[in-house]
Design a protein around this motif. Structure first.
Motif, mmCIF file in Angstrom:
data_model
loop_
_atom_site.group_PDB
_atom_site.id
_atom_site.type_symbol
_atom_site.label_atom_id
_atom_site.label_comp_id
_atom_site.label_asym_id
_atom_site.label_seq_id
_atom_site.Cartn_x
_atom_site.Cartn_y
_atom_site.Cartn_z
ATOM 1 N N GLY A 42 0.811 -1.202 0.000
ATOM 2 C CA GLY A 42 0.000 0.000 0.000
ATOM 3 C C GLY A 42 0.849 1.258 0.000
ATOM 4 N N THR A 43 0.175 2.371 -0.158
ATOM 5 C CA THR A 43 0.834 3.674 -0.138
ATOM 6 C C THR A 43 0.668 4.298 1.240
ATOM 7 O OG1 THR A 43 -1.181 4.738 -0.948
ATOM 8 C CG2 THR A 43 0.440 4.039 -2.595
ATOM 9 N N ALA A 44 1.710 4.986 1.698
ATOM 10 C CA ALA A 44 1.686 5.590 3.027
ATOM 11 C C ALA A 44 0.606 6.655 3.112
ATOM 12 C CB ALA A 44 3.049 6.198 3.342
ATOM 13 N N LEU A 45 -0.121 6.620 4.209
ATOM 14 C CA LEU A 45 -1.186 7.589 4.431
ATOM 15 C C LEU A 45 -0.566 8.858 5.013
ATOM 16 C CD1 LEU A 45 -4.291 7.791 4.213
ATOM 17 C CD2 LEU A 45 -4.391 7.148 6.622
ATOM 18 N N GLU A 46 -0.670 9.950 4.312
ATOM 19 C CA GLU A 46 -0.006 11.184 4.711
ATOM 20 C C GLU A 46 -0.870 12.060 5.600
ATOM 21 O OE1 GLU A 46 1.251 13.143 1.204
ATOM 22 O OE2 GLU A 46 2.717 11.605 0.651
ATOM 23 N N ARG A 106 -1.264 16.151 9.134
ATOM 24 C CA ARG A 106 -0.342 15.559 8.170
ATOM 25 C C ARG A 106 0.757 14.808 8.924
ATOM 26 N NH1 ARG A 106 4.128 17.368 5.141
ATOM 27 N NH2 ARG A 106 3.962 19.449 6.058
ATOM 28 N N LEU A 107 0.810 13.482 8.709
ATOM 29 C CA LEU A 107 1.782 12.633 9.392
ATOM 30 C C LEU A 107 3.134 12.773 8.728
ATOM 31 C CD1 LEU A 107 -0.431 9.423 9.788
ATOM 32 C CD2 LEU A 107 -0.269 11.407 11.298
ATOM 33 N N THR A 108 4.172 12.976 9.568
ATOM 34 C CA THR A 108 5.522 13.162 9.036
ATOM 35 C C THR A 108 6.492 12.072 9.447
ATOM 36 O OG1 THR A 108 6.101 14.569 10.931
ATOM 37 C CG2 THR A 108 5.228 15.658 8.954
ATOM 38 N N GLY A 109 6.145 11.240 10.409
ATOM 39 C CA GLY A 109 7.065 10.180 10.814
ATOM 40 C C GLY A 109 6.542 9.432 12.025
ATOM 41 N N LEU A 110 7.094 8.230 12.214
ATOM 42 C CA LEU A 110 6.709 7.376 13.346
ATOM 43 C C LEU A 110 7.628 7.664 14.520
ATOM 44 C CD1 LEU A 110 4.971 4.974 14.392
ATOM 45 C CD2 LEU A 110 6.781 3.453 13.539
ATOM 46 N N LEU A 111 7.022 7.985 15.678
ATOM 47 C CA LEU A 111 7.809 8.257 16.883
ATOM 48 C C LEU A 111 8.021 7.015 17.730
ATOM 49 C CD1 LEU A 111 6.276 11.664 18.057
ATOM 50 C CD2 LEU A 111 8.457 11.283 16.910
ATOM 51 N N GLY A 112 7.037 6.143 17.795
ATOM 52 C CA GLY A 112 7.183 4.960 18.630
ATOM 53 C C GLY A 112 5.995 4.034 18.500
ATOM 54 N N GLN A 113 6.189 2.804 19.010
ATOM 55 C CA GLN A 113 5.159 1.765 18.979
ATOM 56 C C GLN A 113 4.842 1.385 20.409
ATOM 57 O OE1 GLN A 113 3.598 0.101 16.373
ATOM 58 N NE2 GLN A 113 2.471 -1.242 17.755
ATOM 59 N N GLY A 114 3.575 1.450 20.790
ATOM 60 C CA GLY A 114 3.145 1.083 22.125
ATOM 61 C C GLY A 114 2.298 -0.161 22.124
ATOM 62 N N GLY A 115 1.832 -0.533 23.330
ATOM 63 C CA GLY A 115 1.026 -1.734 23.444
ATOM 64 C C GLY A 115 -0.359 -1.586 22.856
ATOM 65 N N MET A 116 -0.869 -0.350 22.757
ATOM 66 C CA MET A 116 -2.225 -0.146 22.248
ATOM 67 C C MET A 116 -2.263 0.628 20.943
ATOM 68 S SD MET A 116 -4.494 0.610 25.644
ATOM 69 C CE MET A 116 -3.530 2.033 26.132
ATOM 70 N N GLY A 117 -1.137 0.989 20.381
ATOM 71 C CA GLY A 117 -1.154 1.723 19.124
ATOM 72 C C GLY A 117 0.211 2.294 18.795
ATOM 73 N N ALA A 127 3.277 14.703 13.664
ATOM 74 C CA ALA A 127 2.368 15.251 12.659
ATOM 75 C C ALA A 127 2.364 16.765 12.741
ATOM 76 C CB ALA A 127 0.957 14.699 12.859
ATOM 77 N N LEU A 128 1.794 17.354 11.721
ATOM 78 C CA LEU A 128 1.638 18.800 11.648
ATOM 79 C C LEU A 128 0.149 19.127 11.633
ATOM 80 C CD1 LEU A 128 4.346 19.836 9.010
ATOM 81 C CD2 LEU A 128 4.464 20.086 11.490
ATOM 82 N N ALA A 129 -0.235 20.047 12.530
ATOM 83 C CA ALA A 129 -1.626 20.489 12.586
ATOM 84 C C ALA A 129 -1.927 21.404 11.405
ATOM 85 C CB ALA A 129 -1.876 21.203 13.914
ATOM 86 N N PRO A 130 -3.187 21.686 11.140
ATOM 87 C CA PRO A 130 -3.514 22.597 10.023
ATOM 88 C C PRO A 130 -2.841 23.962 10.135
ATOM 89 C CG PRO A 130 -5.477 21.424 10.747
ATOM 90 C CD PRO A 130 -4.397 21.074 11.715
ATOM 91 N N ASP A 131 -2.566 24.430 11.359
ATOM 92 C CA ASP A 131 -1.896 25.720 11.512
ATOM 93 C C ASP A 131 -0.377 25.608 11.483
ATOM 94 O OD1 ASP A 131 -1.526 24.396 13.851
ATOM 95 O OD2 ASP A 131 -2.262 26.004 15.167
#
Length: 562
Positions: A39-43, A49-60, A65-69
């Protein structure tokens, strides 16, 4: 990562969360397995707007990310498909609710909650900094830094406790510091509201938290914890900051045994880590006030000794004193080096235990014994060694190969790494058996050790040795007869048995039992004896109908313990 994938079977597109463990992803329409890597990365997710993965936890997973502002934020995402149990979904919702209800400068703030497609998510402020665990591993924290971190953490916990929220998972990994040194308490995934009346998310006596940081009462009953459990966990964190990463396990040393500290720290740590929760400090605000008072008016430092030879003429006595002081300095440096090596080995052994490498951990603990002469530390290490040995024994027991004896049909185990011996004595019946490598089964050899000469004449039956005395047999028959009589009375005329019980209670009033209780107990004993006698009779019939010892059973004689 979040990706948009297309199902090759039905052609629909849907959002999926690629799992680092390689777990399969299934189409929500036709349930076909889909490869998320194609698949293609969901931006974008919910306008962020997602810019990168910070970490993986037990529930997610947590994304930068960048907010609209244009503001940098952190987005925690949980896919419904990734949770096999609704318990994780409920816990994720509770974490969003609890964190959204808290507004404190030392608690990570929730900006927004939402749901899009198959994902639940909430947006938090992004902490540009590090965790307290990283600072502890880098080296010993200075005392002013420890005071600042401790006071801010206590202020955050006191704020949460005042609103009926218990964190239940306070540890260095969940305490973050931004670049300005501001503490941010995060990860309320295990937090609990005292006023919550919904379904319980914790199974009975299930561990909720990190074991080394859990209070004794939290280990016994995780659902009955109070705010004093968080105070105990904070005490473990404070002990780590003061000692450079050591854990207060078993009979532990005060923090001043690892570095020069004021007695205030030893007294505070022992109060925080009291096994009785009622003897711990009442609340976090009182502890923070104590630390604030200690920081504002620290005790006066002891005067340092004068430099060698200062203000005095040089003499042989001064030279000898300087030499002695130099030797003392060298001894202190050597003791510091040994203590540092000891701490490094303890940390290495604890890391091996956490990775379940118990064999290497036990050897490392044994090597650490040579670096300390303290009785309490050696006893603590011996407890760790015994723990590793017990874990290894449990692992070997789970992996052991279990066989069935062809004589008595009772199981016995052998080590999995060694081939079965060609001949051995059964540990249950004592009979000699041999292993046939071609048929891959055990066969009886010769006569069993406990087999009498009389049984050799009747190979069709297995004779049991008579171990009971005639008096014991008579007593047993008398008891069985009495039970049979009482059972017949109870079945034919229960009222008569009740009258008999009433007469017996009148003869023994000191028992203090009611007629109903005595009747219930007597009937329970009667039916228990009947069941026991019936099982013994069934086993005897089975024993006499068993084929001869020389007959090899047709079923398999080997199975592996699950």
């Amino acid at each position: 990562m979040l990706k948009k994938v297309a199902c090759p079977a039905c052609g629909i597109e849907f959002e999926a969360l690629s799992q680092p463990q390689g777990q399969p992803v299934f189409c929500p329409n036709c349930a076909s397995e889909v490869d998320p890597d194609r698949g293609t990365a969901l931006e974008e997710l919910g306008g962020y707007r997602l810019t990168g993965l910070l970490g993986q936890g037990g529930m997610g997973q947590v994304y930068r990310a960048l907010a609209p502002d244009g503001t940098a934020v952190a987005v925690k995402v949980m896919a419904e498909e990734s949770a096999e149990s609704p318990e994780l979904q409920e816990r994720f919702d509770r974490e969003m609710e609890i964190m959204a209800s808290l507004d404190h400068p030392n608690i990570v703030k929730v900006i927004e909650r939402g749901r899009t497609g198959a994902f639940k998510f909430f947006v938090m402020e992004l902490i540009e900094g590090t965790t307290l665990r990283h600072l502890i591993r880098e080296g010993r924290l200075a005392e002013p830094d420890i005071l600042s971190i401790a006071i801010q953490t206590l202020r955050a916990l006191g704020y949460a406790h005042a609103r009926g929220i218990i964190h239940r998972d306070i540890k260095p990994e969940n305490i973050m510091l931004d670049r300005a040194g501001t503490v941010k308490v995060t990860d309320f995934g295990l937090a609990r509201k005292l006023s919550f009346e919904g379904p319980a998310l914790t199974a009975t006596n299930a561990f909720m938290g990190t074991e080394n940081y859990m209070s004794p009462e939290q280990k016994i009953n995780p659902k009955a914890v109070t705010h004093r459990s968080d105070i105990y966990s904070f005490g473990v964190v404070l002990y780590e900051m003061l000692t450079g990463g050591m854990l207060p396990l078993g009979i532990f040393q005060p923090p001043s045994a690892y570095r020069p500290l004021h007695d205030f720290w030893d007294n505070l740590v022992f109060r925080l880590l009291d096994l009785n929760p009622d003897l711990r400090p009442a609340n976090c605000d009182d502890i923070a006030q104590e630390l604030e008072t200690f920081r504002q008016s620290p005790p006066s430092a002891a005067p340092r000794p004068a430099a060698p030879g200062a203000g005095a003429p040089s003499s042989p006595a001064n030279a000898q004193g300087a030499t002695a002081r130099s030797m003392e300095d060298e001894i202190r440096r050597e003791e510091a080096r040994i203590k540092k090596k000891f701490q490094e080995m303890c940390e290495q052994a604890q890391a091996l235990v956490h990775r379940e490498e118990f064999d290497a951990a036990a050897k490392t603990w044994e090597q650490a014994l040579a670096f300390t002469s303290d009785v309490a530390e050696r006893e603590n290490i011996q407890n760790w060694i015994r723990l590793c040995q017990n874990k290894l024994a449990e692992r070997q027991a789970r992996q052991a190969v279990v066989f069935l004896c062809p004589r008595c049909l009772k199981p016995f185990s052998l080590e999995p790494d060694r081939p079965p011996p060609s001949r051995l004595d059964c540990p249950t019946c004592g009979g000699t058996i041999g292993y046939d490598a071609h048929k891959k089964r055990w066969l009886p050899l010769g006569d069993p050790v406990n087999k009498s000469p009389a049984s050799a004449e009747t190979p069709g039956r297995k004779e049991k040795p008579q171990t009971a005395s005639p008096a014991g047999v008579n007593l047993r028959q008398g008891l069985l007869g009495m039970v049979a009589v009482l059972l017949a009375i109870d079945l034919w005329n229960p009222d008569r048995l009740d009258r008999l019980i009433q007469q017996l209670l009148a003869l023994a009033p000191w028992l203090g039992l009611s007629q109903g209780t005595a009747g219930l107990a007597l009937r329970f004993i009667i039916y228990l004896v009947v069941i026991y006698w019936g099982c013994g009779l069934a086993y005897s019939l089975y024993d006499y109908q068993r084929p001869s010892q020389d007959t090899t059973p047709d079923d398999h004689t080997i199975f592996r313990r699950k």
